[in-house]
Design an enzyme around this catalytic site. Structure first.
Site, PDB file in Angstrom:
ATOM      1  N   SER A 120       0.832  -1.208   0.000  1.00 36.59           N
ATOM      2  CA  SER A 120       0.000   0.000   0.000  1.00 36.59           C
ATOM      3  C   SER A 120       0.866   1.257   0.000  1.00 36.59           C
ATOM      4  O   SER A 120       0.571   2.230  -0.704  1.00 36.59           O
ATOM      5  CB  SER A 120      -0.903   0.012   1.233  1.00 36.59           C
ATOM      6  OG  SER A 120      -1.724  -1.132   1.271  1.00 36.59           O
ATOM      7  N   ASP A 165       1.975  -8.585  10.922  1.00 39.63           N
ATOM      8  CA  ASP A 165       3.184  -9.395  10.759  1.00 39.63           C
ATOM      9  C   ASP A 165       4.442  -8.701  11.265  1.00 39.63           C
ATOM     10  O   ASP A 165       5.476  -9.337  11.422  1.00 39.63           O
ATOM     11  CB  ASP A 165       3.399  -9.753   9.284  1.00 39.63           C
ATOM     12  CG  ASP A 165       2.306 -10.658   8.733  1.00 39.63           C
ATOM     13  OD1 ASP A 165       1.708 -11.388   9.539  1.00 39.63           O
ATOM     14  OD2 ASP A 165       2.060 -10.627   7.524  1.00 39.63           O
ATOM     15  N   ARG A 480       9.158  -5.305  49.861  1.00 37.42           N
ATOM     16  CA  ARG A 480       9.597  -3.909  49.797  1.00 37.42           C
ATOM     17  C   ARG A 480      10.765  -3.609  50.744  1.00 37.42           C
ATOM     18  O   ARG A 480      11.328  -2.528  50.724  1.00 37.42           O
ATOM     19  CB  ARG A 480       8.429  -2.973  50.129  1.00 37.42           C
ATOM     20  CG  ARG A 480       7.298  -2.997  49.114  1.00 37.42           C
ATOM     21  CD  ARG A 480       6.185  -2.053  49.530  1.00 37.42           C
ATOM     22  NE  ARG A 480       5.029  -2.135  48.650  1.00 37.42           N
ATOM     23  CZ  ARG A 480       4.857  -1.406  47.547  1.00 37.42           C
ATOM     24  NH1 ARG A 480       5.805  -0.558  47.195  1.00 37.42           N
ATOM     25  NH2 ARG A 480       3.777  -1.534  46.808  1.00 37.42           N
ATOM     26  N   SER A 539       4.433   1.259  37.946  1.00 42.40           N
ATOM     27  CA  SER A 539       4.490   2.722  38.016  1.00 42.40           C
ATOM     28  C   SER A 539       5.430   3.334  36.993  1.00 42.40           C
ATOM     29  O   SER A 539       5.335   4.524  36.692  1.00 42.40           O
ATOM     30  CB  SER A 539       4.935   3.157  39.425  1.00 42.40           C
ATOM     31  OG  SER A 539       4.087   2.622  40.411  1.00 42.40           O
ATOM     32  N   GLU A 642      -3.749   8.049  41.763  1.00 40.67           N
ATOM     33  CA  GLU A 642      -4.097   7.917  43.179  1.00 40.67           C
ATOM     34  C   GLU A 642      -3.477   8.998  44.070  1.00 40.67           C
ATOM     35  O   GLU A 642      -3.996   9.301  45.145  1.00 40.67           O
ATOM     36  CB  GLU A 642      -3.659   6.531  43.679  1.00 40.67           C
ATOM     37  CG  GLU A 642      -2.174   6.255  43.507  1.00 40.67           C
ATOM     38  CD  GLU A 642      -1.791   4.814  43.810  1.00 40.67           C
ATOM     39  OE1 GLU A 642      -2.592   4.122  44.480  1.00 40.67           O
ATOM     40  OE2 GLU A 642      -0.697   4.378  43.392  1.00 40.67           O
ATOM     41  N   ARG A 668     -20.038   9.195  38.086  1.00 42.21           N
ATOM     42  CA  ARG A 668     -19.737   8.069  38.971  1.00 42.21           C
ATOM     43  C   ARG A 668     -18.220   7.964  39.130  1.00 42.21           C
ATOM     44  O   ARG A 668     -17.466   8.486  38.327  1.00 42.21           O
ATOM     45  CB  ARG A 668     -20.251   6.748  38.372  1.00 42.21           C
ATOM     46  CG  ARG A 668     -21.754   6.693  38.135  1.00 42.21           C
ATOM     47  CD  ARG A 668     -22.499   6.419  39.435  1.00 42.21           C
ATOM     48  NE  ARG A 668     -23.887   6.117  39.185  1.00 42.21           N
ATOM     49  CZ  ARG A 668     -24.856   7.015  39.035  1.00 42.21           C
ATOM     50  NH1 ARG A 668     -24.539   8.306  39.058  1.00 42.21           N
ATOM     51  NH2 ARG A 668     -26.106   6.658  38.826  1.00 42.21           N
ATOM     52  N   GLN A 676      -5.066  -3.635  38.458  1.00 43.90           N
ATOM     53  CA  GLN A 676      -4.098  -3.050  37.524  1.00 43.90           C
ATOM     54  C   GLN A 676      -2.742  -3.749  37.537  1.00 43.90           C
ATOM     55  O   GLN A 676      -1.955  -3.602  36.603  1.00 43.90           O
ATOM     56  CB  GLN A 676      -3.912  -1.562  37.846  1.00 43.90           C
ATOM     57  CG  GLN A 676      -5.160  -0.749  37.614  1.00 43.90           C
ATOM     58  CD  GLN A 676      -5.097   0.604  38.306  1.00 43.90           C
ATOM     59  OE1 GLN A 676      -4.506   1.540  37.780  1.00 43.90           O
ATOM     60  NE2 GLN A 676      -5.685   0.722  39.473  1.00 43.90           N
TER      61      GLN A 676
END
Length: 780
Positions: A120, A165, A480, A539, A642, A668, A676
């Site tokens: 194309s 592809d 953590r 994040s 958040e 709402r 997530q």
């Protein structure tokens, strides 16, 4: 001679830009059309949709229509191409192109943006080259006058590559390829379960006549036992080679076998390798219960994944910019992406290189075929070959260069952590290293390293990790906790387990952990080892990189959630949903999510939220709903990070909108929360995790044989691997800590994606602050 057929309008005050899709459809094409239409209007131009591809250009009439802002509302979430595509033999002949040229002039269009494959785009470039001659011929045939053609002497064309592809050279990804890969991976993941249950083998045929990208990436992201691609056929004795690898896997205890075959696969002599031939080999030679699955057009259909929505949007925006900046001398560009950077490249060079791949394959010059693919393709192939079969004596390092490499996950879980670990372990075993898993992060190391009967420090073998490629979360556990919680005990454990290098997979906590280890090197000699971080966090807030493993999985989960929410909002027509996104104090997920779903507004910690901003956005919603004449897809979404504001929470904003709407529309709020973090990692997170993990272990092993003092003196011995612009690079920790880290907000000082926020606002029609009244928020 044909008579002159109605004069076109005089050269419009506004430029008219045509957009069309051509060739096979690909998920994301609608996102590209939407971006072109809205960006054209935002830039003061008029946009025209050319329906049914080149056939619409040749036939003209009602197949060429002016498109308004609202015409492309909701298109991001739609699969296929809503303006259609069709094969057009007429355009391949000069008389067809004459008709197309006349139709463009009759509609006042002097620029064309085409989303399609190499065929194309080649046709488009031919059209541009012939443009002057076509206009002269139309005048000679009395179909147009000299005055009519005068304003249209130069035709600008810009190409966008839409192809599942991923077969166009000069770009790392084409619009639609990752959506298609997602369909394949989803199918293979399902097949995987039944293959395991019955100890079966499955031969899966995927699309790719001249390009093995889908087959190769499917192999990498599903942990397939063997892959057949056109560019790199297996050796002369491939039957023995394949059966040998699969037999070894079975003897190690693997219950299932997956072989991926591209539809254009062949051997070194160009004899076609069919799924049936592979099945017969596995059944007759190895005695495996084998099935064939041909995925077919399932790979092409469905809505676009988050990456293809983002890619098509950004490339559509860049295409409009390219049109407006073009001169008559500018070569026709194609909009590409290299690593993480949108770039323009000469269209015909890209097409020539693409055709050269097929010619190289035909000439059996497979090395040349691989070279003509982008560098990333060869890297993925090498990563696959070194991680799929660990028993490769020729790749094994000498004894003195073999290392004990610790592998630890730090921070919150992210999709792709396990994929990276599997690749790292497989590569270690191939090279003769000993991979040592440290379970449950640094607290696990310090508190449970010598637990009985099983401590937290364990050597891994291939079968331990073989099935981890598609697993979400963290199979070795993540935490953590930081080394500083007990730095002396951490140093003791490093020494006790004789770690020669450390591979850390995680987010900002992982970055912080390496910073602490680096600063403690003077006091604790056991920290004088090479350490590298592979950023893995939803994040995407790790300094030194523009991409983190897990962020794509998060975006796909968020986009799927928002698509469902938006359907509800659209069904009731006059409803706004305020959706809260995760991301810590980085607005990356909110911004890219907003780009991918067509959000009305996005609130990020970097920008914050103020009362005047809310006033402007509420007024914009009032105006927008007032103009709504009953159109479909009229629901609206606002994304709020958040931590965008302590005062204006997601619920408070939704309530403010509802109060100010005065019953004219509803509001709402929705909080997807830990949804997530995603379940199964996305194909992009899987393949990038594999590639980056192999690079990390290669980096670590380069320090084999160096003394602790030599390692400590090298600033790059503690590094972060990152994608920055068009490059993958290792950034030295000390420099990143000093120059690029915002420690207070736990993010990089300079976030490359921030500039995309303006595109989100532009494509949503969100008014700029300077265009609004400061008091009431109304547009001036």
């Amino acid at each position: 001679m044909a008579s002159i057929n109605g004069a076109p309008p005089l050269l419009p005050k506004k430029r008219r830009i045509g957009v069309m899709t051509s060739g096979g459809d690909a998920p994301g094409m609608n996102g590209a059309v939407r971006a072109v239409v809205r960006m054209s209007i935002a830039k003061g131009c008029e946009a025209y949709g050319i329906y049914e591809g080149y056939q619409g250009l040749v036939d003209g009439g009602n197949l060429i229509k002016q498109m308004q802002w609202a015409d492309v509302r909701g298109w991001l979430s739609e699969g296929g191409t809503l303006i259609g595509t069709a094969r057009c033999m007429a355009f391949m002949r000069r008389e067809g192109r004459l008709k197309a040229a006349k139709n463009m002039i009759m509609n006042g269009i002097d620029a064309l943006i085409i989303c399609g494959g190499d065929g194309s785009l080649t046709g488009a470039d031919t059209f541009r080259k012939e443009w002057g001659g076509l206009l002269q011929e139309l005048v000679q045939n009395n179909e147009l006058t000299v005055e009519q053609i005068e304003p249209f002497k130069h035709l600008n064309i810009v190409g966008l590559v839409g192809s599942i592809d991923n077969d166009m050279s000069s770009t790392d990804a084409t619009i639609g390829c990752y959506s298609s890969l997602g369909r394949i991976c989803e199918a293979v993941d399902y097949i995987d379960a039944t293959a395991f249950s019955h100890q079966r083998a499955f031969v899966i045929e995927v699309m790719g006549r001249h390009c093995g990208w889908l087959a190769l990436m499917a192999g990498v992201s599903t942990g397939a036992d063997f892959v057949f691609i056109p560019e790199k056929p297996p050796g002369e004795n491939w039957e023995t080679e394949m059966c040998g690898i699969i037999s070894k896997h079975r003897k190690l205890g693997k219950r299932k076998t997956i072989v991926i075959v591209a539809e254009g696969a062949h051997d070194l002599s160009l004899n076609k390798v069919t799924p049936t031939k592979v099945k017969d080999l596995l059944s007759n030679k190895l005695g495996l219960d084998t099935r064939i699955t041909t995925l077919g057009h399932v790979q092409r259909g469905g809505n676009a994944c988050a990456y293809d929505r983002m890619l098509s949007t950004l490339q559509g925006v860049e295409a409009v910019e390219a049109v407006l900046e073009a001169t008559p001398e500018t070569p026709t560009p194609v909009i590409c992406i290299i690593e993480n950077k949108i770039v323009r490249k000469p269209l015909m060079k890209a097409v020539e290189d693409t055709h050269a791949v097929a010619k190289a394959i035909e000439a059996k010059d497979f090395q040349r075929a691989m070279e003509l693919r982008d560098a990333e393709f060869a890297e993925y192939h090498n990563a696959y070959m070194t991680t799929t079969a660990t028993d490769q004596p020729q790749m094994r390092l000498s004894k003195e260069k073999q290392m004990r490499i610790g592998i630890i996950h730090v921070g919150a879980p992210a999709g792709g952590m396990n994929s990276a670990t599997r690749a790292a372990v497989a590569y270690c075993l191939t090279r003769g290293h000993t991979p040592v898993a440290i379970h449950n992060g640094f607290p696990g190391l310090c508190r449970h390293h010598d637990d009985k009967p099983l401590g937290s420090v364990r050597e891994l073998n291939w079968l331990d990790v073989e099935g981890w490629i598609s697993k979400g979360g963290s199979e070795i556990g993540t935490n953590r906790g930081l080394p500083s919680e007990d730095i002396a005990q951490t140093a003791f454990c490093f020494g006790k387990y004789q770690l020669d290098a450390l591979f850390i997979i995680g987010g900002f906590e992982a970055f912080t952990a390496v910073s602490e280890l680096r600063k403690a090197r003077d006091k604790y000699p056991s920290f004088r080892i090479p350490v590298t971080v592979l950023p893995a966090t939803i994040s995407n807030n790790v300094p030194g990189t523009e991409y983190s493993v897990g962020s794509d999985t998060c975006l796909n989960a968020l986009v799927s959630y928002c698509d469902a929410i938006k359907q509800s909002a659209s069904a009731s027509r006059r409803r706004v949903f305020v959706v809260e996104t995760q991301g810590g104090k980085s607005g990356y997920i909110a911004t890219i999510g907003g780009l991918s779903i067509g959000a009305t507004a996005v609130y990020t910690p970097e920008e914050g939220i103020g009362i005047k901003m809310l006033a402007r956005d509420i007024e914009h919603l009032r105006t927008s709903f007032a103009k709504d004449q009953g159109q479909t897809r009229a629901g609206k979404l606002i994304l709020r990070n958040e931590h965008a504001s302590n005062t204006y929470t997601t619920e408070v904003i939704a309530n403010m909108i509802r109060e100010e709407a005065k019953g004219r529309f509803e509001s709402r709020f929705a909080i997807p929360g830990h949804v997530q973090q995603g379940g199964t990692p996305s194909p992009m997170d899987r393949v990038r995790a594999v590639r980056l993990a192999v690079k990390c272990i290669t980096f670590l092993e380069s320090y084999a044989g160096s003394s602790g003092e030599e390692i400590a003196a090298d600033e790059k011995s503690m590094s972060v691997i990152g994608i920055r612009g068009a490059k993958v690079m290792f950034g030295a920790m000390e420099r990143l800590e000093r120059e690029e880290t915002d420690w207070k907000d736990r993010r990089p000082k300079d976030e490359s994606w921030v500039q995309l926020k303006a595109i989100v606002d532009t494509l949503s029609g969100r008014p700029k602050p300077e265009d609004c009244c400061e008091t009431c928020g109304k547009t001036k």
